[in-house]
Every structure is written in structure tokens, then in C-alpha cells.
Design a protein around this motif. Structure first.
Motif, PDB file in Angstrom:
ATOM      1  N   PHE A  47      -4.678  31.341  35.325  1.00  0.00           N
ATOM      2  CA  PHE A  47      -5.790  32.118  35.880  1.00  0.00           C
ATOM      3  C   PHE A  47      -5.293  33.125  36.912  1.00  0.00           C
ATOM      4  O   PHE A  47      -5.671  34.307  36.877  1.00  0.00           O
ATOM      5  N   CYS A  48      -4.459  32.689  37.833  1.00  0.00           N
ATOM      6  CA  CYS A  48      -4.009  33.571  38.910  1.00  0.00           C
ATOM      7  C   CYS A  48      -3.049  34.642  38.401  1.00  0.00           C
ATOM      8  O   CYS A  48      -3.204  35.830  38.713  1.00  0.00           O
ATOM      9  N   GLY A  49      -2.055  34.234  37.600  1.00  0.00           N
ATOM     10  CA  GLY A  49      -1.080  35.204  37.118  1.00  0.00           C
ATOM     11  C   GLY A  49      -1.685  36.231  36.187  1.00  0.00           C
ATOM     12  O   GLY A  49      -1.541  37.449  36.392  1.00  0.00           O
ATOM     13  N   CYS A  50      -2.388  35.757  35.160  1.00  0.00           N
ATOM     14  CA  CYS A  50      -2.996  36.678  34.195  1.00  0.00           C
ATOM     15  C   CYS A  50      -4.117  37.483  34.817  1.00  0.00           C
ATOM     16  O   CYS A  50      -4.279  38.682  34.525  1.00  0.00           O
ATOM     17  N   GLY A  51      -4.902  36.855  35.690  1.00  0.00           N
ATOM     18  CA  GLY A  51      -5.991  37.582  36.337  1.00  0.00           C
ATOM     19  C   GLY A  51      -5.486  38.702  37.235  1.00  0.00           C
ATOM     20  O   GLY A  51      -6.072  39.784  37.268  1.00  0.00           O
ATOM     21  N   HIS A  52      -4.407  38.455  37.944  1.00  0.00           N
ATOM     22  CA  HIS A  52      -3.842  39.473  38.827  1.00  0.00           C
ATOM     23  C   HIS A  52      -3.379  40.693  38.037  1.00  0.00           C
ATOM     24  O   HIS A  52      -3.699  41.845  38.379  1.00  0.00           O
ATOM     25  N   VAL A  53      -2.631  40.466  36.962  1.00  0.00           N
ATOM     26  CA  VAL A  53      -2.130  41.578  36.152  1.00  0.00           C
ATOM     27  C   VAL A  53      -3.282  42.295  35.439  1.00  0.00           C
ATOM     28  O   VAL A  53      -3.297  43.524  35.324  1.00  0.00           O
ATOM     29  N   ALA A  54      -4.270  41.521  34.950  1.00  0.00           N
ATOM     30  CA  ALA A  54      -5.403  42.129  34.255  1.00  0.00           C
ATOM     31  C   ALA A  54      -6.220  43.021  35.179  1.00  0.00           C
ATOM     32  O   ALA A  54      -6.701  44.090  34.778  1.00  0.00           O
ATOM     33  N   LEU A  55      -6.396  42.605  36.425  1.00  0.00           N
ATOM     34  CA  LEU A  55      -7.131  43.434  37.379  1.00  0.00           C
ATOM     35  C   LEU A  55      -6.403  44.751  37.645  1.00  0.00           C
ATOM     36  O   LEU A  55      -7.033  45.813  37.746  1.00  0.00           O
ATOM     37  N   THR A  56      -5.081  44.677  37.732  1.00  0.00           N
ATOM     38  CA  THR A  56      -4.304  45.907  37.919  1.00  0.00           C
ATOM     39  C   THR A  56      -4.462  46.844  36.726  1.00  0.00           C
ATOM     40  O   THR A  56      -4.627  48.065  36.881  1.00  0.00           O
ATOM     41  N   GLY A  57      -4.421  46.287  35.517  1.00  0.00           N
ATOM     42  CA  GLY A  57      -4.622  47.105  34.322  1.00  0.00           C
ATOM     43  C   GLY A  57      -6.016  47.691  34.238  1.00  0.00           C
ATOM     44  O   GLY A  57      -6.190  48.829  33.764  1.00  0.00           O
ATOM     45  N   ASP A 206      -8.821  56.073  21.285  1.00  0.00           N
ATOM     46  CA  ASP A 206      -7.516  56.210  21.939  1.00  0.00           C
ATOM     47  C   ASP A 206      -7.371  55.245  23.115  1.00  0.00           C
ATOM     48  O   ASP A 206      -6.284  54.711  23.361  1.00  0.00           O
ATOM     49  N   ILE A 207      -8.472  55.017  23.836  1.00  0.00           N
ATOM     50  CA  ILE A 207      -8.427  54.070  24.955  1.00  0.00           C
ATOM     51  C   ILE A 207      -8.121  52.667  24.454  1.00  0.00           C
ATOM     52  O   ILE A 207      -7.297  51.942  25.029  1.00  0.00           O
ATOM     53  N   CYS A 208      -8.776  52.274  23.378  1.00  0.00           N
ATOM     54  CA  CYS A 208      -8.560  50.935  22.832  1.00  0.00           C
ATOM     55  C   CYS A 208      -7.161  50.766  22.259  1.00  0.00           C
ATOM     56  O   CYS A 208      -6.697  49.626  22.072  1.00  0.00           O
ATOM     57  N   SER A 209      -6.498  51.864  21.966  1.00  0.00           N
ATOM     58  CA  SER A 209      -5.143  51.797  21.414  1.00  0.00           C
ATOM     59  C   SER A 209      -4.066  51.759  22.488  1.00  0.00           C
ATOM     60  O   SER A 209      -2.887  51.563  22.166  1.00  0.00           O
ATOM     61  N   THR A 210      -4.444  51.920  23.740  1.00  0.00           N
ATOM     62  CA  THR A 210      -3.454  51.918  24.818  1.00  0.00           C
ATOM     63  C   THR A 210      -2.981  50.497  25.109  1.00  0.00           C
ATOM     64  O   THR A 210      -3.690  49.511  24.872  1.00  0.00           O
ATOM     65  N   SER A 211      -1.776  50.421  25.633  1.00  0.00           N
ATOM     66  CA  SER A 211      -1.209  49.116  25.973  1.00  0.00           C
ATOM     67  C   SER A 211      -1.953  48.469  27.137  1.00  0.00           C
ATOM     68  O   SER A 211      -2.052  47.238  27.214  1.00  0.00           O
ATOM     69  N   GLU A 212      -2.482  49.287  28.070  1.00  0.00           N
ATOM     70  CA  GLU A 212      -3.218  48.722  29.208  1.00  0.00           C
ATOM     71  C   GLU A 212      -4.460  47.979  28.745  1.00  0.00           C
ATOM     72  O   GLU A 212      -4.764  46.881  29.239  1.00  0.00           O
ATOM     73  N   PHE A 213      -5.195  48.588  27.803  1.00  0.00           N
ATOM     74  CA  PHE A 213      -6.402  47.934  27.310  1.00  0.00           C
ATOM     75  C   PHE A 213      -6.058  46.643  26.562  1.00  0.00           C
ATOM     76  O   PHE A 213      -6.677  45.595  26.791  1.00  0.00           O
ATOM     77  N   TYR A 214      -5.096  46.730  25.657  1.00  0.00           N
ATOM     78  CA  TYR A 214      -4.714  45.559  24.853  1.00  0.00           C
ATOM     79  C   TYR A 214      -4.233  44.426  25.747  1.00  0.00           C
ATOM     80  O   TYR A 214      -4.638  43.266  25.576  1.00  0.00           O
TER      81      TYR A 214
END
Length: 260
Positions: A47-57, A206-214
Motif C-alpha cells: 500500500f505505501c510503496g505502490c501508493g506513493h509512486v502512483a500518487l507521483t504519477g 494517447d494519454i492511456c498509452s503513456t507509461s505514467e497512466f499504465y
């Protein structure tokens, strides 16, 4: 010959004593608390690790595609930064709390099973066990709320992903894909005056194809699963601590004042 047979007999007795000692030690292991601790550490880490990176993305996606004026999403950026600091605190707290509950599980399990004569129940010990029961119940209720809250970004990203899948699907037979849009402002994430605030057609694809979204989408799913695992771990803690507290209270029914 007699000396040899006596030595063999002593060796067998030593092995038997060692085996019984190992069985006795294994009997004092709080397996429920051990499983809950492993599950809790794993869930909180996810939760903490993935949530932190996901919030940044998420911030990167909003700044790049939905809110290009910094002042429009300044409050959201501050809230996300605050949430990331809270994540640090949650990780530290549950690391210590899990170790304390595991140690308390070792103590109460040994006291309940009366494996060691020096482990006796006291009023202080029962009060501490009761405090852990109450605190674990409170944390369990709180993590149910965290689990529900962590499902919100999964829902938002799923809506955007399903809209992109509709645009890209050859079975959709769409004549004007630019009419299909995702407006982030309707979710209250950014204010209504944010520009552009929405993405349509090929821009949305194009947004859905970006690495940040995925990456953010799947990390939010893993973070939600980690929150669910933590809820299960706290439920196991609740059952284990409540059972041990009830047994300890039952074993010490006599009033301590009568001992003087």
C-alpha cells in the motif's frame, strides 16, 4: 558392553529430551499472530510503496494533460504531498506495531498454554492485552476506511481506461471519436476553471498509452490489494488478541486483593 548400552540409552534420552523441548517451544509460537504479522507487513509495504509512486504519477498526468496552469492544481499537489508524508508515517508505525503485537502474542500464548513457569498473568499484563485488543479494533475500522478510499482512484482510472478501450475497439464503429471525452473536473480533483480539464478522442487515447497512466493504474490496484491484505491481517490480530485476553482473564478470576 554394559557401559556401551548405558551410553546408548543416555543418548536416546538426550535426543528424546531435545525433541520434547523443541515440541514445547513450537507449541509456544503464536502462529496466528505470526501469519498476521507477515500479512500486515506485506500489505502495508504494498500500500505505501505502490501508493506513493502512483500518487507521483497521477500528479504528472494531471500537470501534463489536464491542468497546465500550476495555480489550478496547487492545492491538489499539496494534498498529495501531505498524503505521501502520511504514507511514511503509516509504514513506520505499522512496522513497530506489528513487532509489538508479535511479541505480545509470544507472551500471551506462553501464558495461556502455561509452557513456562515464569510466564504468569498479572493485572498489568491483562491491561496491556486489553489495550492491544481495543487499539487493534480501532485500527481495523480505520483500515476499512483506507481500503474503501484506495478503491476510489482505481475506479477513476478504470473509467478512463474503459473509455480508451471503447475508442480503440474495432467493434465500436464510431464515426466521431472526438465526441468521447473524459472530464477530470467532474470528479472534483481539479477546479472547474482548470484548462483544458478534459481529454477527448485521439488525445485521450494517447494519454492511456503513456507509461505514467499504465503504471499508476496498476500500482493503484496493487495498493488497494495491499490495503485489503492489511485489513485481513488486522482481523486475524483481533481474533488472536481477543481469544488470548479472554483466556487470560478466565485463568485469573480470583481477586488479586485476596492474595494479601
Amino acid at each position: 558392553m554394559e557401559t556401551s548400552s548405558e551410553e546408548n540409552q543416555n543418548q536416546r534420552q538426550d535426543k528424546r529430551g531435545c525433541f520434547e523441548c523443541c515440541i514445547k517451544c513450537l507449541g509456544g509460537v503464536p502462529y496466528a499472530s505470526l501469519v498476521a504479522t507477515i500479512l500486515c507487513f506485506s500489505g502495508v509495504a504494498l500500500f505505501c510503496g505502490c501508493g506513493h509512486v502512483a500518487l507521483t504519477g497521477t500528479v504528472a498526468i494531471l500537470e501534463t494533460h489536464f491542468s497546465k496552469v500550476t495555480s489550478d492544481h496547487a492545492m491538489l499537489s499539496d494534498i498529495i504531498q501531505l498524503m505521501q508524508y502520511v504514507i511514511y508515517g503509516i509504514a513506520s508505525f505499522f512496522f513497530l506495531y506489528g513487532i509489538i503485537l508479535l511479541a505480545e502474542g509470544f507472551y500471551t500464548t506462553s501464558a495461556v498454554k502455561e509452557l513456562h513457569s515464569e510466564f504468569k498473568t498479572t493485572i498489568c499484563g491483562r491491561c496491556i492485552s486489553g489495550m492491544f485488543v481495543f487499539l487493534t479494533y480501532i485500527l481495523g475500522i480505520a483500515w476499512l476506511g483506507v481500503f474503501g478510499f484506495s478503491a476510489v482512484p482505481v475506479f477513476l482510472f478504470y473509467n478512463m481506461w474503459s473509455t480508451c478501450a471503447t475508442i480503440k475497439s474495432p467493434m465500436a464503429n464510431l464515426t466521431d471519436i472526438d465526441s468521447i471525452c473524459v472530464d477530470v473536473r467532474q470528479y472534483g480533483i481539479i477546479p472547474w476553471n482548470a484548462t483544458p480539464g478534459k481529454a477527448c478522442g485521439s488525445t485521450l487515447g494517447d494519454i492511456c498509452s503513456t507509461s505514467e497512466f499504465y503504471l499508476s493504474y496498476h500500482l493503484y490496484i496493487v495498493a488497494c490489494a495491499g490495503a485489503g491484505a492489511t485489513v485481513i491481517a488486522l482481523l486475524i490480530y483481533m481474533m488472536a488478541t481477543t481469544y488470548n485476553f479472554a483466556v487470560l482473564k478466565f485463568k485469573s478470576r480470583e481477586d488479586c486483593c485476596t492474595k494479601f
